[in-house]
Design an enzyme around this catalytic site. Structure first.
Site, PDB file in Angstrom:
ATOM      1  N   ARG A 242      63.287  19.408  53.883  1.00 34.70           N
ATOM      2  CA  ARG A 242      62.431  19.953  52.834  1.00 34.70           C
ATOM      3  C   ARG A 242      63.126  20.071  51.482  1.00 34.70           C
ATOM      4  O   ARG A 242      62.478  20.414  50.477  1.00 34.70           O
ATOM      5  CB  ARG A 242      61.958  21.359  53.229  1.00 34.70           C
ATOM      6  CG  ARG A 242      60.693  21.454  54.037  1.00 34.70           C
ATOM      7  CD  ARG A 242      59.428  21.230  53.226  1.00 34.70           C
ATOM      8  NE  ARG A 242      59.375  21.940  51.973  1.00 34.70           N
ATOM      9  CZ  ARG A 242      58.945  23.182  51.820  1.00 34.70           C
ATOM     10  NH1 ARG A 242      58.551  23.881  52.859  1.00 34.70           N
ATOM     11  NH2 ARG A 242      58.909  23.739  50.625  1.00 34.70           N
TER      12      ARG A 242
ATOM     13  N   ASP B 224      49.151  23.243  56.450  1.00 39.42           N
ATOM     14  CA  ASP B 224      48.920  24.580  55.910  1.00 39.42           C
ATOM     15  C   ASP B 224      47.416  24.816  55.861  1.00 39.42           C
ATOM     16  O   ASP B 224      46.641  23.877  55.632  1.00 39.42           O
ATOM     17  CB  ASP B 224      49.529  24.723  54.515  1.00 39.42           C
ATOM     18  CG  ASP B 224      49.557  26.173  54.058  1.00 39.42           C
ATOM     19  OD1 ASP B 224      48.526  26.644  53.519  1.00 39.42           O
ATOM     20  OD2 ASP B 224      50.586  26.839  54.247  1.00 39.42           O
TER      21      ASP B 224
END
Length: 373
Positions: A58, A94
């Site tokens: 990430r 998400d």
């Protein structure tokens, strides 16, 4: 407004449940109420900040950017399966992704969470949102999601993938507040001050999140989970009147999906702080109820007349406790879970970011060993 699908629809012929690849997996068996040979286990937020390989991947990338990159989303989804040996993967994404794909300005701010360009506070705001419509599960906007699911399923083999979506109340609360909130006062205020606008907002949220869940399931996920992170801020009466119908609408997008043998894709409904209305969450259309860490599993099962498979509910705080304390707690969860027709071990919420990954791996081993006794 787009209506949720009413008629059953067969899964694609190459779907893992249609081909039988995941149909006999312990997780799928348990979700269908059949106790498997071992007690299956996976962890909410198992793919994420607790893993060093995730943090490395990430670096320099935004959360939503990663979620919409099929290769990255797939790799992150697979990381905890490789490391921990859990019995299922949950697709890395998400709950605000379907809102983003619907044209709503939202970003995930580090240390804060979802922050929106503007809040939805009035009937006019709701009407503008509804007028924009919602994507269908088959729309091209969901292509990155479908491709990420397909890549993941191809690597998982017999290990099932779980698709997920945020429940309508949680999405509506974010939209009305404009950002995370401790008590969701603005959302609850709109619910009571203008119940008609609230109902329109909830129906829109149900459709956009239902389409998101359906897209994952059609692409190859073997089960789906609806998360209601903020419903615990509600009274039971408010949940029944102002929330449950929209949750049922969201789940209806997936209820009709069936394998060639007629078996349905199993659906899980989880809420944080929702012990007071577990039966209503079941009645919204779930096959399995996820239970948070606030009530024992045997009590949750009693409230559901010992007739519903359960998922949960190790206290995430105990992941940082000495191993003998965590191990005894896990065994107690396993014992209490036997009151349900079947039990999938999970946490009572998500993996804390500072969790030692080796503890999760060791916990998986304990569950498999003790759950097979």
């Amino acid at each position: 407004m787009t209506e949720a699908p009413a008629d059953p629809r067969s899964l694609p012929a190459d779907h893992p449940l249609a081909t039988g690849t995941t149909a006999s997996a312990p997780l799928v068996q348990a979700y269908r109420g059949v106790p498997p040979a071992i007690t299956p286990v996976w962890f909410m937020r198992q793919a994420g900040r607790s893993l060093p390989e995730y943090r490395e991947l990430r670096t320099g990338l935004g959360m939503l950017e990663v979620c919409l990159d099929p290769a990255l989303a797939s790799e992150i989804t697979l990381q905890p399966v490789r490391r921990h040996g859990v019995d299922a993967a949950i697709f890395f994404s998400d709950i605000v992704i379907p809102l983003r794909l619907s044209g709503i300005g939202v970003e995930i701010q580090a240390g804060t969470g979802p922050v929106f360009d503007r809040a939805v506070r009035t009937a006019a705001d709701v009407d503008a949102l509804v007028a924009a419509g919602v994507p269908h599960a088959e729309d091209s906007g969901f292509d990155p999601i479908r491709e990420g699911v397909r890549r993941t399923v191809a690597e998982l083999g017999a290990t099932p993938l779980i698709g997920f979506a945020g429940a309508p109340f949680t999405l509506a609360a974010y939209l009305v507040e404009g950002r995370p909130s401790r008590d969701h006062l603005a959302a609850r205020r709109l619910m009571h001050a203008d119940p008609e606008a609230w109902a329109r907002l909830m129906a829109w949220c149900a459709d956009v999140t239902g389409a998101f869940l359906r897209a994952q399931l059609l692409a190859g996920a073997s089960a789906g989970q609806l998360f209601d992170s903020w419903a615990g801020s509600l009274s039971r009466a408010d949940y029944i009147r102002h929330v449950a119908p929209a949750s049922a609408r969201a789940l209806s997008w997936a209820r009709g999906l069936t394998a060639p043998d007629g078996s349905r894709v199993p659906l899980v409904h989880f809420g944080l702080g929702t012990g007071a209305f577990l039966p209503e969450m079941r009645d919204a259309g779930a096959d399995v109820i996820g239970v948070d860490y606030r009530i024992p599993l045997d009590e949750a099962s009693r409230r559901l007349h010992d007739a519903v498979p359960l998922q949960g509910n190790i206290d995430p705080a105990l992941l940082g406790a000495p191993w003998p304390v965590l191990a005894e707690h896990a065994r107690d969860v396993l014992r209490r879970g036997r009151s349900a027709p079947a039990h999938v071990v999970n946490l009572g919420h998500g993996v804390p970011p500072d969790t030692d990954p080796d503890v999760l791996t060791r916990l998986v081993g304990l569950v498999h060993e003790a759950g097979a006794e």
